[in-house]
Design an enzyme around this catalytic site. Structure first.
Site, PDB file in Angstrom:
ATOM      1  N   LYS A 131       0.896  -1.251   0.039  1.00  0.00           N
ATOM      2  CA  LYS A 131       0.089  -0.136   0.010  1.00  0.00           C
ATOM      3  C   LYS A 131       0.789   1.216  -0.071  1.00  0.00           C
ATOM      4  CE  LYS A 131      -4.646   0.768   0.161  1.00  0.00           C
ATOM      5  NZ  LYS A 131      -5.567   0.066  -0.276  1.00  0.00           N
ATOM      6  N   ASP A 171      -6.855   4.213  -4.780  1.00  0.00           N
ATOM      7  CA  ASP A 171      -7.632   3.902  -3.368  1.00  0.00           C
ATOM      8  C   ASP A 171      -8.165   5.348  -3.303  1.00  0.00           C
ATOM      9  OD1 ASP A 171      -7.693   2.140  -0.879  1.00  0.00           O
ATOM     10  OD2 ASP A 171      -7.457   3.864  -0.198  1.00  0.00           O
ATOM     11  N   GLY A 242     -20.519   7.101   2.059  1.00  0.00           N
ATOM     12  CA  GLY A 242     -19.716   7.328   1.099  1.00  0.00           C
ATOM     13  C   GLY A 242     -20.265   7.771  -0.284  1.00  0.00           C
ATOM     14  N   PHE A 243     -19.619   8.576  -1.097  1.00  0.00           N
ATOM     15  CA  PHE A 243     -20.309   8.555  -2.530  1.00  0.00           C
ATOM     16  C   PHE A 243     -19.201   8.477  -3.610  1.00  0.00           C
ATOM     17  CE2 PHE A 243     -19.452  12.951  -1.248  1.00  0.00           C
ATOM     18  CZ  PHE A 243     -18.846  13.536  -2.425  1.00  0.00           C
ATOM     19  N   GLY A 244     -18.147   7.793  -3.043  1.00  0.00           N
ATOM     20  CA  GLY A 244     -17.051   7.601  -4.077  1.00  0.00           C
ATOM     21  C   GLY A 244     -17.062   6.604  -5.013  1.00  0.00           C
ATOM     22  N   ASN A 245     -16.115   6.085  -5.693  1.00  0.00           N
ATOM     23  CA  ASN A 245     -16.089   4.987  -6.733  1.00  0.00           C
ATOM     24  C   ASN A 245     -16.584   3.641  -6.050  1.00  0.00           C
ATOM     25  OD1 ASN A 245     -14.041   2.698  -7.462  1.00  0.00           O
ATOM     26  ND2 ASN A 245     -14.876   3.623  -9.262  1.00  0.00           N
ATOM     27  N   VAL A 246     -16.325   3.295  -4.912  1.00  0.00           N
ATOM     28  CA  VAL A 246     -16.769   2.296  -4.469  1.00  0.00           C
ATOM     29  C   VAL A 246     -18.305   2.316  -3.996  1.00  0.00           C
ATOM     30  CG1 VAL A 246     -16.578   0.438  -2.065  1.00  0.00           C
ATOM     31  CG2 VAL A 246     -14.561   1.729  -3.339  1.00  0.00           C
ATOM     32  N   ALA A 247     -18.895   3.383  -3.362  1.00  0.00           N
ATOM     33  CA  ALA A 247     -20.111   3.411  -3.235  1.00  0.00           C
ATOM     34  C   ALA A 247     -20.911   3.376  -4.496  1.00  0.00           C
ATOM     35  CB  ALA A 247     -20.438   4.689  -2.233  1.00  0.00           C
ATOM     36  N   TRP A 248     -20.365   4.154  -5.340  1.00  0.00           N
ATOM     37  CA  TRP A 248     -21.210   4.227  -6.760  1.00  0.00           C
ATOM     38  C   TRP A 248     -21.405   2.857  -7.293  1.00  0.00           C
ATOM     39  CZ3 TRP A 248     -18.119   3.051 -11.334  1.00  0.00           C
ATOM     40  CH2 TRP A 248     -18.932   2.999 -12.498  1.00  0.00           C
TER      41      TRP A 248
HETATM   42  N1  GLU Z   1      -7.121   0.096  -3.230  1.00  0.00           N
HETATM   43  C1  GLU Z   1      -7.887  -1.035  -3.537  1.00  0.00           C
HETATM   44  C2  GLU Z   1      -7.949  -1.866  -2.245  1.00  0.00           C
HETATM   45  O1  GLU Z   1      -7.985  -1.543  -1.213  1.00  0.00           O
HETATM   46  C3  GLU Z   1      -7.633  -1.711  -4.701  1.00  0.00           C
HETATM   47  C4  GLU Z   1      -5.850  -2.207  -4.637  1.00  0.00           C
HETATM   48  C5  GLU Z   1      -5.679  -2.724  -5.880  1.00  0.00           C
HETATM   49  O2  GLU Z   1      -6.364  -2.586  -6.961  1.00  0.00           O
HETATM   50  O3  GLU Z   1      -4.342  -2.855  -5.932  1.00  0.00           O
HETATM   51  O4  GLU Z   1      -8.156  -3.147  -2.431  1.00  0.00           O
END
Ligand code: GLU
Length: 452
Positions: A131, A171, A242-248
């Protein structure tokens, strides 16, 4: 006596990690959650005992901290701090996102890298854990400032990554635009066109479905959880944060499966839309995100019938399914109590570690279906793994093919969690299941590779 020994082992282990990593509360929280479930398991496996496997996993293989100097639009020099945590490469190259947010620090990135190791293992794809990120705040920055920052960040990071070494992705605060700028700088300095990053645009090696993948994967996982009690998404009331990519992605897929999503949220508060967030309202989430305002209240500009609750969490709204998709520790014990009192049946984490430890315990004690992010949000990184495969074979798969593989992977993760997490009364403890299943593959690889 045996039980006492295991309890003592957990306490001693946590104390050791705490002493070694002072002032890293998020990292300690993530390690503790794993230790509680994995140490009793290790005690039942002779081949694992004494090998210090968990202790080794809790120590990054490498931590890179670097200066990121850049020049803003006013011509002023800005200095940020960049990080890349290369946590574990036992089962594949380091893999994990990059976060740009003012709250980024060593503790946050170490917790994310630690969780990533288990998450990536669960996908069954060959990806280690990593990360990275920076305390850079993208809010209010011009496009050119974002570009210059990404270039400055990659100027240093490109020395430490590569398609066979470490493959970062997005992320919080890092989406397609940032990945593009990061990729451009890597290619310029290294003179290589390789799959060094995932989440790329379709024109230069990205995968279809990658933007949707995390959210879709969460919903596929929740679908499996509901199936264990003979239910599905139809007519379920769902609270999302949330309203970002994941929430979407979550809102899109949950709605498609017949659920009604009634909330989204931002740092300013939450939106309650009793009609359900569907149709063009879902597309509007993308506009809200692209505006860079980071304000949920902006939803009211377009959809006036909704309500905005300033400074509050959506967990006070009565729902069947709760999907925290914002950030770490956004769902506290008080929120968990509200959800349980209001009859929630399923809590599926979409963000990384959004629930505090006491909130998790409250769900488990009340036998609510509860899944940790490292299992239910693994669809994002799994699809990154599929992007790496497509880059390696120099072919692009169709949306249907990627989506089918994603679904299959999520069903596989759910099965692993069930196999390792099923308790005597039939209740599935997904926290235990995910931690043990994630641990086993990494542990086997580490054992085979010796003390390195
Ligand atoms: N940031 C995302 C996660 O928390 C994706 C990581 C990735 O695609 O390498 O898993």
């Amino acid at each position: 006596m045996e039980l006492y020994n295991v309890e003592q082992k957990i306490q001693e282990f946590v104390a050791k990690i705490e002493a070694k990593n002072p002032n890293e509360p998020e990292f300690l929280q993530a390690v503790k959650e794993v230790a509680i479930t994995v140490i009793p398991f290790i005690a039942t496996r002779k081949e694992y005992t004494g090998m210090k496997l968990l202790e080794r996993m809790a120590e990054p293989e490498r931590t890179i901290i670097f200066r990121v100097p850049w020049v803003d639009d006013k011509g002023e020099i800005q200095v940020n701090r960049g990080f890349r945590i290369q946590m574990n490469s036992a089962i594949g190259p380091y893999k994990g996102g990059i976060r740009f947010h003012p709250t980024v620090n060593l503790s946050v990135l170490k917790f994310l890298a630690f969780e990533q190791t288990f998450k990536n293992s669960l996908t069954t794809l060959p990806m280690g854990g990593g990360k990275g990120g920076s305390d850079f705040d993208p809010q209010g920055k011009s496009d050119m400032e974002i570009m210059r920052f990404c270039q400055a960040f990659m100027t240093e990071m490109c020395k430490h990554i590569g398609p066979e070494t470490d493959v970062p992705a997005g992320d919080i605060g890092v989406g397609a635009r940032e990945i593009g700028y990061l990729f451009g700088q890597y290619k310029k300095i290294r003179n290589e066109f390789t799959g060094v990053l995932t989440g790329k645009g379709l024109a230069y090696g990205g995968s279809l479905i990658r933007p949707e993948a995390t959210g879709y994967g969460v919903v596929y996982f929740a679908e499996q959880m509901l199936k264990t009690i003979g239910q599905d998404f139809r007519d379920k009331v769902i609270c999302v944060s949330g309203f970002g990519n994941v929430a979407w992605g979550v809102v899109k897929k949950a709605t498609e499966l017949g659920g009604k999503v009634v909330t989204i949220s931002g740092p300013d508060g939450y939106i309650y839309d009793k009609e359900g967030i569907s149709g063009d309202k879902i597309d509007f989430l993308l506009e809200m995100r692209a505006s860079g305002n980071n304000r949920a209240e902006d939803y009211l500009k377009k959809f006036r019938s909704a309500e905005f609750h300033a400074g509050k969490h959506p967990w006070e709204v009565k729902c069947d399914v709760a999907i925290p998709a914002a950030t770490q520790n956004e769902l506290t014990l008080d929120d968990a109590k509200l959800l349980v009192n209001n009859g929630v049946i399923c809590v599926t984490e979409a963000a990384n570690m959004p629930s505090t430890l006491d909130a998790i315990n409250h769900f488990l004690n009340n036998k609510v279906l509860f899944s940790p992010g490292k299992a239910s949000n693994a669809g994002g990184v799994a699809t990154s793994g599929l992007e790496m495969t497509q880059n390696s074979i120099r072919l692009n798969w169709s949306s249907e093919e990627v989506d089918a593989r994603l679904k299959e992977i999520m069903i596989g993760i759910h099965k692993l969690c069930r196999d390792y997490g099923k308790e005597a009364d039939g209740y599935v403890n997904y926290v235990k299941g995910a931690n043990i299943a994630g641990f086993v593959k990494v542990a086997e690889a580490m054992l085979a590779q010796g003390v390195v």
